[in-house]
Design a protein around this motif. Structure first.
Motif, PDB file in Angstrom:
ATOM      1  N   LEU A 163       0.838  -1.205   0.000  1.00 45.93           N
ATOM      2  CA  LEU A 163       0.000   0.000   0.000  1.00 45.93           C
ATOM      3  C   LEU A 163       0.869   1.249   0.000  1.00 45.93           C
ATOM      4  O   LEU A 163       0.580   2.220  -0.711  1.00 45.93           O
ATOM      5  CB  LEU A 163      -0.942  -0.002   1.212  1.00 45.93           C
ATOM      6  CG  LEU A 163      -2.050  -1.047   1.167  1.00 45.93           C
ATOM      7  CD1 LEU A 163      -2.754  -1.151   2.522  1.00 45.93           C
ATOM      8  CD2 LEU A 163      -3.062  -0.723   0.078  1.00 45.93           C
ATOM      9  N   LEU A 195       2.223   1.749  -3.436  1.00 44.83           N
ATOM     10  CA  LEU A 195       1.224   2.164  -4.429  1.00 44.83           C
ATOM     11  C   LEU A 195       0.663   3.554  -4.146  1.00 44.83           C
ATOM     12  O   LEU A 195       0.079   4.175  -5.033  1.00 44.83           O
ATOM     13  CB  LEU A 195       0.070   1.156  -4.462  1.00 44.83           C
ATOM     14  CG  LEU A 195       0.417  -0.272  -4.893  1.00 44.83           C
ATOM     15  CD1 LEU A 195      -0.814  -1.161  -4.803  1.00 44.83           C
ATOM     16  CD2 LEU A 195       0.971  -0.287  -6.315  1.00 44.83           C
ATOM     17  N   ALA A 196       0.841   4.025  -2.912  1.00 46.77           N
ATOM     18  CA  ALA A 196       0.216   5.290  -2.497  1.00 46.77           C
ATOM     19  C   ALA A 196       1.006   6.503  -2.952  1.00 46.77           C
ATOM     20  O   ALA A 196       1.144   7.469  -2.216  1.00 46.77           O
ATOM     21  CB  ALA A 196       0.028   5.304  -0.982  1.00 46.77           C
ATOM     22  N   PRO A 220       1.359   8.863  -6.598  1.00 42.61           N
ATOM     23  CA  PRO A 220       0.760   8.983  -7.932  1.00 42.61           C
ATOM     24  C   PRO A 220       1.694   8.543  -9.070  1.00 42.61           C
ATOM     25  O   PRO A 220       1.234   7.935 -10.025  1.00 42.61           O
ATOM     26  CB  PRO A 220       0.407  10.471  -8.060  1.00 42.61           C
ATOM     27  CG  PRO A 220       0.755  11.114  -6.774  1.00 42.61           C
ATOM     28  CD  PRO A 220       1.319  10.104  -5.835  1.00 42.61           C
ATOM     29  N   LEU A 227       2.050   4.759  -8.950  1.00 42.44           N
ATOM     30  CA  LEU A 227       0.784   4.160  -9.385  1.00 42.44           C
ATOM     31  C   LEU A 227       0.692   4.190 -10.907  1.00 42.44           C
ATOM     32  O   LEU A 227       0.253   3.215 -11.529  1.00 42.44           O
ATOM     33  CB  LEU A 227      -0.369   4.937  -8.744  1.00 42.44           C
ATOM     34  CG  LEU A 227      -1.744   4.295  -8.724  1.00 42.44           C
ATOM     35  CD1 LEU A 227      -1.687   2.892  -8.140  1.00 42.44           C
ATOM     36  CD2 LEU A 227      -2.713   5.163  -7.928  1.00 42.44           C
ATOM     37  N   PHE A 259      -2.985 -11.142  -2.154  1.00 36.18           N
ATOM     38  CA  PHE A 259      -4.078 -10.206  -1.802  1.00 36.18           C
ATOM     39  C   PHE A 259      -5.095 -10.180  -2.940  1.00 36.18           C
ATOM     40  O   PHE A 259      -5.172  -9.200  -3.701  1.00 36.18           O
ATOM     41  CB  PHE A 259      -3.515  -8.803  -1.563  1.00 36.18           C
ATOM     42  CG  PHE A 259      -2.241  -8.776  -0.768  1.00 36.18           C
ATOM     43  CD1 PHE A 259      -2.218  -9.212   0.550  1.00 36.18           C
ATOM     44  CD2 PHE A 259      -1.063  -8.333  -1.335  1.00 36.18           C
ATOM     45  CE1 PHE A 259      -1.037  -9.202   1.281  1.00 36.18           C
ATOM     46  CE2 PHE A 259       0.122  -8.314  -0.619  1.00 36.18           C
ATOM     47  CZ  PHE A 259       0.133  -8.750   0.698  1.00 36.18           C
ATOM     48  N   PRO A 260      -5.900 -11.239  -3.052  1.00 32.87           N
ATOM     49  CA  PRO A 260      -6.788 -11.359  -4.214  1.00 32.87           C
ATOM     50  C   PRO A 260      -7.709 -10.147  -4.366  1.00 32.87           C
ATOM     51  O   PRO A 260      -8.425  -9.790  -3.423  1.00 32.87           O
ATOM     52  CB  PRO A 260      -7.600 -12.617  -3.897  1.00 32.87           C
ATOM     53  CG  PRO A 260      -6.759 -13.400  -2.946  1.00 32.87           C
ATOM     54  CD  PRO A 260      -6.027 -12.371  -2.124  1.00 32.87           C
ATOM     55  N   GLY A 261      -7.647  -9.534  -5.527  1.00 32.10           N
ATOM     56  CA  GLY A 261      -8.524  -8.402  -5.808  1.00 32.10           C
ATOM     57  C   GLY A 261      -7.862  -7.061  -5.646  1.00 32.10           C
ATOM     58  O   GLY A 261      -8.279  -6.072  -6.261  1.00 32.10           O
ATOM     59  N   LEU A 262      -6.827  -6.987  -4.828  1.00 29.46           N
ATOM     60  CA  LEU A 262      -6.211  -5.695  -4.518  1.00 29.46           C
ATOM     61  C   LEU A 262      -5.729  -4.980  -5.784  1.00 29.46           C
ATOM     62  O   LEU A 262      -6.116  -3.842  -6.044  1.00 29.46           O
ATOM     63  CB  LEU A 262      -5.056  -5.875  -3.536  1.00 29.46           C
ATOM     64  CG  LEU A 262      -4.454  -4.602  -2.912  1.00 29.46           C
ATOM     65  CD1 LEU A 262      -3.725  -4.907  -1.623  1.00 29.46           C
ATOM     66  CD2 LEU A 262      -3.513  -3.865  -3.837  1.00 29.46           C
ATOM     67  N   GLY A 283      -8.487  -3.968  -8.173  1.00 29.81           N
ATOM     68  CA  GLY A 283      -9.246  -2.846  -7.598  1.00 29.81           C
ATOM     69  C   GLY A 283      -8.494  -1.543  -7.713  1.00 29.81           C
ATOM     70  O   GLY A 283      -9.060  -0.510  -8.068  1.00 29.81           O
ATOM     71  N   VAL A 284      -7.213  -1.585  -7.419  1.00 25.04           N
ATOM     72  CA  VAL A 284      -6.400  -0.374  -7.505  1.00 25.04           C
ATOM     73  C   VAL A 284      -6.352   0.131  -8.952  1.00 25.04           C
ATOM     74  O   VAL A 284      -6.564   1.307  -9.218  1.00 25.04           O
ATOM     75  CB  VAL A 284      -4.970  -0.644  -6.977  1.00 25.04           C
ATOM     76  CG1 VAL A 284      -4.032   0.495  -7.345  1.00 25.04           C
ATOM     77  CG2 VAL A 284      -4.996  -0.831  -5.467  1.00 25.04           C
ATOM     78  N   SER A 291      -8.380  -0.294 -11.306  1.00 24.11           N
ATOM     79  CA  SER A 291      -9.671   0.211 -11.776  1.00 24.11           C
ATOM     80  C   SER A 291      -9.861   1.674 -11.412  1.00 24.11           C
ATOM     81  O   SER A 291     -10.695   2.367 -11.994  1.00 24.11           O
ATOM     82  CB  SER A 291     -10.824  -0.621 -11.196  1.00 24.11           C
ATOM     83  OG  SER A 291     -11.011  -0.303  -9.823  1.00 24.11           O
ATOM     84  N   GLY A 292      -9.065   2.145 -10.457  1.00 22.90           N
ATOM     85  CA  GLY A 292      -9.173   3.542 -10.034  1.00 22.90           C
ATOM     86  C   GLY A 292      -8.167   4.469 -10.699  1.00 22.90           C
ATOM     87  O   GLY A 292      -8.200   5.677 -10.460  1.00 22.90           O
ATOM     88  N   PRO A 347     -13.577  -2.259  -7.293  1.00 19.85           N
ATOM     89  CA  PRO A 347     -13.982  -3.638  -6.950  1.00 19.85           C
ATOM     90  C   PRO A 347     -12.776  -4.514  -6.621  1.00 19.85           C
ATOM     91  O   PRO A 347     -11.852  -4.631  -7.416  1.00 19.85           O
ATOM     92  CB  PRO A 347     -14.672  -4.118  -8.232  1.00 19.85           C
ATOM     93  CG  PRO A 347     -15.110  -2.869  -8.938  1.00 19.85           C
ATOM     94  CD  PRO A 347     -14.069  -1.843  -8.617  1.00 19.85           C
ATOM     95  N   SER A 365      -7.488  -9.031   3.248  1.00 21.96           N
ATOM     96  CA  SER A 365      -6.935 -10.391   3.252  1.00 21.96           C
ATOM     97  C   SER A 365      -5.477 -10.393   3.698  1.00 21.96           C
ATOM     98  O   SER A 365      -4.941 -11.435   4.090  1.00 21.96           O
ATOM     99  CB  SER A 365      -7.053 -11.032   1.871  1.00 21.96           C
ATOM    100  OG  SER A 365      -6.098 -10.482   0.978  1.00 21.96           O
TER     101      SER A 365
END
Lengths: 106, 106
Positions: free
Chosen positions: A23, A26-27, A29, A32, A94-97, A100-101, A103-104, B95, B103
């Protein structure tokens, strides 16, 4: 994915990757943006080829931060360093992390 | 979820939530712990009731950071403030992100 050769620079194993560190990596810009670029790239990206508006030494710093967090793998190929996203490792830990990131990201 | 009353403190709308800001808010071990606690709580959590080893003013700061990032909703109930996780909003915007992050929390 193209042929990936060269020595892998030190990085945490999959099990050593920690969510807080990911995190923090990734935090930022610029980082990212680099991660989004890697996610959209079929080939490893050399450090000098990221489409970000910061200097070379800043890119180097960001690449190291992402590598040490376990977000990317960096290979030394001759005098160049090429990065790939550790998507499988992140998805496993971390499934989905990551999805999700990303997608933003614009 | 228990009855939630009181005035909602200012927060970004769902569409205003930005992934960079959410990542920055989550990229702190204490805030991450607070978010995990909220995710596991059926009831809103008053500021003084988070199970974290930091002082009251630090908790207040973290609650504000999470609220301004759009991660939590805070309601003023009399003299107390109670927080809930904006899970639906985060899941709609990014999402998988929240589930993936949680997790990774011990």
């Amino acid at each position: 994915m193209g042929t990936v050769t060269g020595k892998v620079l030190p990085q945490p194993t999959r099990d050593e990757i920690r969510v807080e560190t990911v995190l923090q990596a990734l935090a930022d810009p610029v980082r990212l943006r680099m991660v989004a670029e890697l996610a959209n790239s079929a080939e490893p990206i050399p450090c000098g080829h990221f489409d970000v508006e910061v200097g070379k030494s800043t890119v180097t710093h960001h690449v190291r931060t992402l590598r040490e967090a376990g977000v990317i793998e960096v290979r030394q190929v001759g005098t160049a360093r090429a990065s790939t996203l550790r998507k499988d490792d992140l998805d496993a830990r971390f499934p989905g992390l990551l999805t999700g990131v990303l997608s933003g990201v614009d």
